[in-house]
Write a protein that holds these residues in place. Structure first.
Motif, PDB file in Angstrom:
ATOM      1  N   GLN A 182       0.939  -1.152  -0.098  1.00  0.00           N
ATOM      2  CA  GLN A 182      -0.063   0.072  -0.634  1.00  0.00           C
ATOM      3  C   GLN A 182       0.963   1.063   0.094  1.00  0.00           C
ATOM      4  O   GLN A 182       0.405   2.445  -0.782  1.00  0.00           O
ATOM      5  CB  GLN A 182      -1.052  -0.136   1.728  1.00  0.00           C
ATOM      6  CG  GLN A 182      -1.728  -0.712   1.243  1.00  0.00           C
ATOM      7  CD  GLN A 182      -3.185  -0.911   2.291  1.00  0.00           C
ATOM      8  OE1 GLN A 182      -3.050  -1.005   3.461  1.00  0.00           O
ATOM      9  NE2 GLN A 182      -4.313  -1.016   2.042  1.00  0.00           N
ATOM     10  N   GLU A 183       1.322   1.170   1.089  1.00  0.00           N
ATOM     11  CA  GLU A 183       2.357   2.227   0.510  1.00  0.00           C
ATOM     12  C   GLU A 183       3.250   2.452  -0.793  1.00  0.00           C
ATOM     13  O   GLU A 183       3.707   3.766  -0.991  1.00  0.00           O
ATOM     14  CB  GLU A 183       3.983   2.195   2.205  1.00  0.00           C
ATOM     15  CG  GLU A 183       4.201   3.861   2.352  1.00  0.00           C
ATOM     16  CD  GLU A 183       3.762   4.886   2.508  1.00  0.00           C
ATOM     17  OE1 GLU A 183       4.508   6.051   2.676  1.00  0.00           O
ATOM     18  OE2 GLU A 183       2.475   4.758   3.446  1.00  0.00           O
ATOM     19  N   ALA A 184       4.049   1.809  -0.891  1.00  0.00           N
ATOM     20  CA  ALA A 184       4.860   1.937  -2.003  1.00  0.00           C
ATOM     21  C   ALA A 184       3.864   2.373  -3.372  1.00  0.00           C
ATOM     22  O   ALA A 184       4.377   2.783  -4.368  1.00  0.00           O
ATOM     23  CB  ALA A 184       5.350   0.747  -2.306  1.00  0.00           C
ATOM     24  N   TYR A 229       8.529  10.121   2.081  1.00  0.00           N
ATOM     25  CA  TYR A 229       8.190   8.874   1.005  1.00  0.00           C
ATOM     26  C   TYR A 229       7.943   7.780   1.805  1.00  0.00           C
ATOM     27  O   TYR A 229       7.427   6.870   1.996  1.00  0.00           O
ATOM     28  CB  TYR A 229       9.044   8.794   0.280  1.00  0.00           C
ATOM     29  CG  TYR A 229       9.614   9.461  -0.678  1.00  0.00           C
ATOM     30  CD1 TYR A 229       9.196  10.371  -1.661  1.00  0.00           C
ATOM     31  CD2 TYR A 229       9.990  11.109  -0.465  1.00  0.00           C
ATOM     32  CE1 TYR A 229       8.873  11.077  -2.762  1.00  0.00           C
ATOM     33  CE2 TYR A 229      10.918  12.036  -1.273  1.00  0.00           C
ATOM     34  CZ  TYR A 229       9.728  12.034  -2.558  1.00  0.00           C
ATOM     35  OH  TYR A 229      10.072  12.752  -3.244  1.00  0.00           O
ATOM     36  N   GLY A 230       7.407   7.778   2.911  1.00  0.00           N
ATOM     37  CA  GLY A 230       7.065   6.352   4.394  1.00  0.00           C
ATOM     38  C   GLY A 230       7.924   4.907   3.859  1.00  0.00           C
ATOM     39  O   GLY A 230       8.030   4.453   4.266  1.00  0.00           O
ATOM     40  N   MET A 234       8.385   1.743   5.826  1.00  0.00           N
ATOM     41  CA  MET A 234       8.953  -0.123   4.409  1.00  0.00           C
ATOM     42  C   MET A 234       9.390  -0.418   5.537  1.00  0.00           C
ATOM     43  O   MET A 234       9.798  -1.392   5.484  1.00  0.00           O
ATOM     44  CB  MET A 234       8.999   0.507   3.311  1.00  0.00           C
ATOM     45  CG  MET A 234       6.956   1.058   2.705  1.00  0.00           C
ATOM     46  SD  MET A 234       7.147   1.602   1.205  1.00  0.00           S
ATOM     47  CE  MET A 234       8.421   3.077   0.945  1.00  0.00           C
ATOM     48  N   ARG A 235      10.721   0.116   5.598  1.00  0.00           N
ATOM     49  CA  ARG A 235      11.909  -0.581   6.022  1.00  0.00           C
ATOM     50  C   ARG A 235      12.024  -1.153   7.772  1.00  0.00           C
ATOM     51  O   ARG A 235      12.282  -2.502   7.668  1.00  0.00           O
ATOM     52  CB  ARG A 235      13.302   0.358   6.059  1.00  0.00           C
ATOM     53  CG  ARG A 235      14.410  -0.139   5.782  1.00  0.00           C
ATOM     54  CD  ARG A 235      15.601   0.546   6.074  1.00  0.00           C
ATOM     55  NE  ARG A 235      15.463   1.636   5.699  1.00  0.00           N
ATOM     56  CZ  ARG A 235      16.128   1.400   4.142  1.00  0.00           C
ATOM     57  NH1 ARG A 235      16.748   0.673   3.670  1.00  0.00           N
ATOM     58  NH2 ARG A 235      16.415   2.559   3.437  1.00  0.00           N
ATOM     59  N   GLU A 236      10.698  -0.399   8.374  1.00  0.00           N
ATOM     60  CA  GLU A 236      10.721  -1.243   9.300  1.00  0.00           C
ATOM     61  C   GLU A 236       9.450  -2.377   9.406  1.00  0.00           C
ATOM     62  O   GLU A 236       9.983  -3.502   9.763  1.00  0.00           O
ATOM     63  CB  GLU A 236       9.748  -0.161  10.477  1.00  0.00           C
ATOM     64  CG  GLU A 236       9.847  -0.427  11.781  1.00  0.00           C
ATOM     65  CD  GLU A 236      11.180  -1.370  12.780  1.00  0.00           C
ATOM     66  OE1 GLU A 236      10.659  -2.121  13.921  1.00  0.00           O
ATOM     67  OE2 GLU A 236      11.921  -0.720  12.627  1.00  0.00           O
ATOM     68  N   ARG A 237       8.680  -2.476   8.409  1.00  0.00           N
ATOM     69  CA  ARG A 237       8.134  -3.166   7.782  1.00  0.00           C
ATOM     70  C   ARG A 237       8.422  -4.917   7.706  1.00  0.00           C
ATOM     71  O   ARG A 237       8.493  -5.694   8.146  1.00  0.00           O
ATOM     72  CB  ARG A 237       6.202  -3.137   7.353  1.00  0.00           C
ATOM     73  CG  ARG A 237       5.714  -1.538   8.393  1.00  0.00           C
ATOM     74  CD  ARG A 237       4.125  -2.079   7.184  1.00  0.00           C
ATOM     75  NE  ARG A 237       3.929  -0.728   8.096  1.00  0.00           N
ATOM     76  CZ  ARG A 237       2.917  -0.543   8.719  1.00  0.00           C
ATOM     77  NH1 ARG A 237       2.612  -2.103   9.537  1.00  0.00           N
ATOM     78  NH2 ARG A 237       2.299  -0.415   9.070  1.00  0.00           N
ATOM     79  N   ALA A 238       9.829  -3.899   6.783  1.00  0.00           N
ATOM     80  CA  ALA A 238      10.665  -5.510   6.028  1.00  0.00           C
ATOM     81  C   ALA A 238      11.586  -6.049   7.074  1.00  0.00           C
ATOM     82  O   ALA A 238      11.570  -6.890   7.688  1.00  0.00           O
ATOM     83  CB  ALA A 238      11.009  -5.322   5.629  1.00  0.00           C
ATOM     84  N   ARG A 239      11.465  -5.069   8.360  1.00  0.00           N
ATOM     85  CA  ARG A 239      12.854  -6.187   9.235  1.00  0.00           C
ATOM     86  C   ARG A 239      11.061  -6.508  10.459  1.00  0.00           C
ATOM     87  O   ARG A 239      12.159  -7.682  10.799  1.00  0.00           O
ATOM     88  CB  ARG A 239      12.974  -4.527  10.360  1.00  0.00           C
ATOM     89  CG  ARG A 239      13.719  -5.356  11.548  1.00  0.00           C
ATOM     90  CD  ARG A 239      14.378  -3.945  11.956  1.00  0.00           C
ATOM     91  NE  ARG A 239      13.255  -3.919  13.092  1.00  0.00           N
ATOM     92  CZ  ARG A 239      13.088  -4.358  13.993  1.00  0.00           C
ATOM     93  NH1 ARG A 239      13.377  -5.230  14.675  1.00  0.00           N
ATOM     94  NH2 ARG A 239      11.502  -3.622  14.572  1.00  0.00           N
TER      95      ARG A 239
END
Length: 265
Positions: A182-184, A229-230, A234-239
């Protein structure tokens, strides 16, 4: 049933049943059962009782774990809703402030653009909230449906290539991955100026990879704001799902996001 009660029953029930049988055998059955026959019988009895009791205990534990996973998934969805609400509040607050300034200055054209921005913020937030990750169906079907609606909403052509097993992720992981998508795609709509967007999601039990890219204007890495740009989100969610996150320019000139995870053997 509480874990403490299960622990007590695990200790007490086998002791009472097996120990009680041994006392009963020695007091009343020695004349009817030889020691060898009695030992065979107690071995079989121990096996049957252990099998039945362990099946019952693990069934309860499985129910508890399912309930815990459901609560964690609901919490993740609530957190996502709160994030969308904060994003909506911040975006509208900034646009309203800008609108107020331009109206005071008599700049009708700029004020009109601010109203259009507010309208886009509201529409995007409603669109995201309507497509929550706790809907029925697989992650594949939810994402494909959401991207199809996003393409109609944004006017940007979206290409989808999915090869993901339905049972590859937990519910909590699906929430995080869905939020990254969604963010991307929100960034593509708001910042890229793209006419085409692509999402490629493939994986097995050993590893999986999510790729999202577009043919937009790209970015200057030296001027990129992760907060704007969020990207940090996104990086935190991937982590949180144990995956790596990469951001680069795509072959089409726009932006490419790659989220990859190799399963531990």
């Amino acid at each position: 049933m509480s874990y403490r009660l299960i622990q007590m029953l695990t200790v007490i029930l086998p002791t009472i049943l097996i120990g009680g049988f041994e006392f009963f055998r020695h007091d009343f059955l020695l004349g009817y059962l030889s020691m060898q026959t009695g030992n065979v019988f107690i071995t079989i009895l121990t096996f049957v009782l252990s099998l039945l009791f362990s099946s019952w205990v693990f069934h309860i534990i499985r129910i508890k774990n399912d309930q815990l996973a459901e609560e964690q998934a609901k919490r993740a969805v609530y957190e996502e809703r709160e994030r969308l609400a904060r994003e909506l509040h911040d975006g509208i607050a900034q646009s309203l402030f800008f609108l107020n300034v331009k109206l005071k200055q008599g700049d009708v054209a700029a004020a009109s653009r601010a109203v259009s921005t507010i309208d886009h913020h509201v529409r995007q937030a409603i669109f995201n909230l309507r497509s929550t990750p706790e809907e029925d169906g697989s992650l594949n079907s939810r994402v494909i449906k959401w991207i199809s609606e996003w393409s109609s909403f944004s006017g940007i052509d979206a290409k989808v290539d999915f090869e993901i097993p339905n049972d590859l992720f937990t519910i909590k992981e699906e929430v995080q991955i869905f939020a990254i998508v969604q963010e991307a795609f929100a960034n593509i709509r708001k910042h890229s100026g793209a006419t085409q967007a692509h999402i490629d999601f493939k994986g097995t039990q050993e590893q999986w990879q999510l790729r999202i890219w577009d043919n937009g204007c790209g970015f200057d890495i030296t001027l990129l704001s992760e907060r704007k740009y969020g990207i940090s989100m996104m990086r935190e969610r991937a982590r949180q799902v144990g995956a790596g996150f990469q951001l680069s320019k795509s072959e089409l000139g726009g932006t490419k996001i790659i989220v990859t995870k190799e399963m531990q053997k």
